[in-house]
Design a protein around this motif. Structure first.
Motif, short mmCIF file in Angstrom:
data_model
loop_
_atom_site.label_atom_id
_atom_site.label_comp_id
_atom_site.label_asym_id
_atom_site.label_seq_id
_atom_site.Cartn_x
_atom_site.Cartn_y
_atom_site.Cartn_z
N UNK A 4 3.37 -7.27 -1.18
CA UNK A 4 2.12 -8.03 -1.05
C UNK A 4 2.08 -8.77 0.29
N UNK A 5 0.88 -8.84 0.83
CA UNK A 5 0.66 -9.57 2.07
C UNK A 5 0.79 -11.07 1.81
N UNK A 6 1.52 -11.75 2.68
CA UNK A 6 1.66 -13.20 2.59
C UNK A 6 0.65 -13.92 3.48
N UNK A 7 0.26 -13.29 4.59
CA UNK A 7 -0.69 -13.90 5.53
C UNK A 7 -1.67 -12.83 6.00
N UNK A 8 -2.97 -13.03 5.71
CA UNK A 8 -4.01 -12.10 6.15
C UNK A 8 -4.37 -12.43 7.59
N UNK A 9 -4.35 -11.39 8.45
CA UNK A 9 -4.71 -11.57 9.86
C UNK A 9 -6.18 -11.28 10.12
N UNK A 10 -6.70 -10.24 9.47
CA UNK A 10 -8.11 -9.92 9.58
C UNK A 10 -8.51 -9.01 8.45
N UNK A 11 -9.82 -8.97 8.18
CA UNK A 11 -10.36 -8.18 7.08
C UNK A 11 -11.50 -7.31 7.59
N UNK A 12 -11.45 -6.03 7.27
CA UNK A 12 -12.55 -5.12 7.54
C UNK A 12 -13.33 -4.92 6.26
N UNK A 99 6.56 -11.46 5.94
CA UNK A 99 7.70 -11.62 6.84
C UNK A 99 7.29 -11.12 8.21
N UNK A 100 8.04 -10.19 8.77
CA UNK A 100 7.71 -9.64 10.08
C UNK A 100 7.04 -8.26 9.97
N UNK A 101 6.77 -7.82 8.74
CA UNK A 101 6.16 -6.50 8.52
C UNK A 101 4.64 -6.59 8.45
N UNK A 102 3.97 -5.68 9.15
CA UNK A 102 2.52 -5.56 9.07
C UNK A 102 2.17 -4.66 7.88
N UNK A 103 1.17 -5.09 7.10
CA UNK A 103 0.79 -4.35 5.89
C UNK A 103 -0.72 -4.31 5.76
N UNK A 104 -1.18 -3.41 4.91
CA UNK A 104 -2.59 -3.34 4.51
C UNK A 104 -2.70 -3.63 3.03
N UNK A 105 -3.85 -4.12 2.62
CA UNK A 105 -4.20 -4.24 1.20
C UNK A 105 -5.70 -4.04 1.11
N UNK A 106 -6.19 -3.69 -0.08
CA UNK A 106 -7.62 -3.40 -0.23
C UNK A 106 -8.16 -3.96 -1.54
N UNK A 107 -9.44 -4.31 -1.50
CA UNK A 107 -10.18 -4.75 -2.68
C UNK A 107 -11.45 -3.92 -2.79
#
Length: 150
Positions: A4-12, A99-107
């Motif tokens: 799971x993402x801990x910090x969202x950087x941006x949302x499309x 952490x230091x990993x970039x991830x995606x998540x979707x709704x």
């Protein structure tokens, strides 16, 4: 289960509707794209995003929502169910970090106004099972799906 993402950087964000016209009305704060459906040139999917310069996440959300919208059509046809003309799919794809990993998540928010709630849920989840984008991301990113009938 995906991380799971801990910090969202941006949302499309996208909002996909069914359009029966090739006419496009773009605005300063919109990107209107018309996607044709194979074997049915009269049926066109339209997705709109919020910013005039789309991010990769917006484009991914738009492509995924257009594919998913087509999957809804396939499932409804198999079940002999007429989908409402004002159906829509909203997809938000977040780019974030854990952490230091970039991830995606979707709704996903699936709007099937007027359908029986249980039937709408069944169609929405079955569409998720056959959508190639959903298959490609399954188990790789955190995805939530909500169905709305009113």
């Amino acid at each position: 289960m995906p991380t799971r993402i801990q910090k969202v950087l941006l949302t499309g964000k996208t909002h996909t509707t069914l359009a029966r016209s090739y006419a496009s009305q773009g605005g300063e704060e919109r990107l209107d794209i018309r996607l044709s459906t194979p074997n049915n040139p009269d049926l066109v999917h339209a997705f709109e995003d919020i910013q005039p310069h789309p991010t990769a996440e917006q484009l991914f959300a738009g492509a995924w929502s257009a594919c998913y919208t087509s999957a809804l059509e396939v499932i409804a046809k198999q079940m002999k169910v007429q989908l409402p003309a004002d159906r829509a799919v909203e997809v938000e794809v977040d780019l974030g970090m854990s952490g230091s990993a970039y991830l995606l998540q979707a709704r996903f928010n699936v709007f099937l106004p007027g359908l029986d709630p249980a039937l709408a849920e069944q169609i929405a989840h079955a569409a998720d099972e056959i959508c190639p984008y959903s298959k490609a991301t399954r188990g790789n990113i955190d995805v939530s799906l909500s169905v709305h009938v009113s």
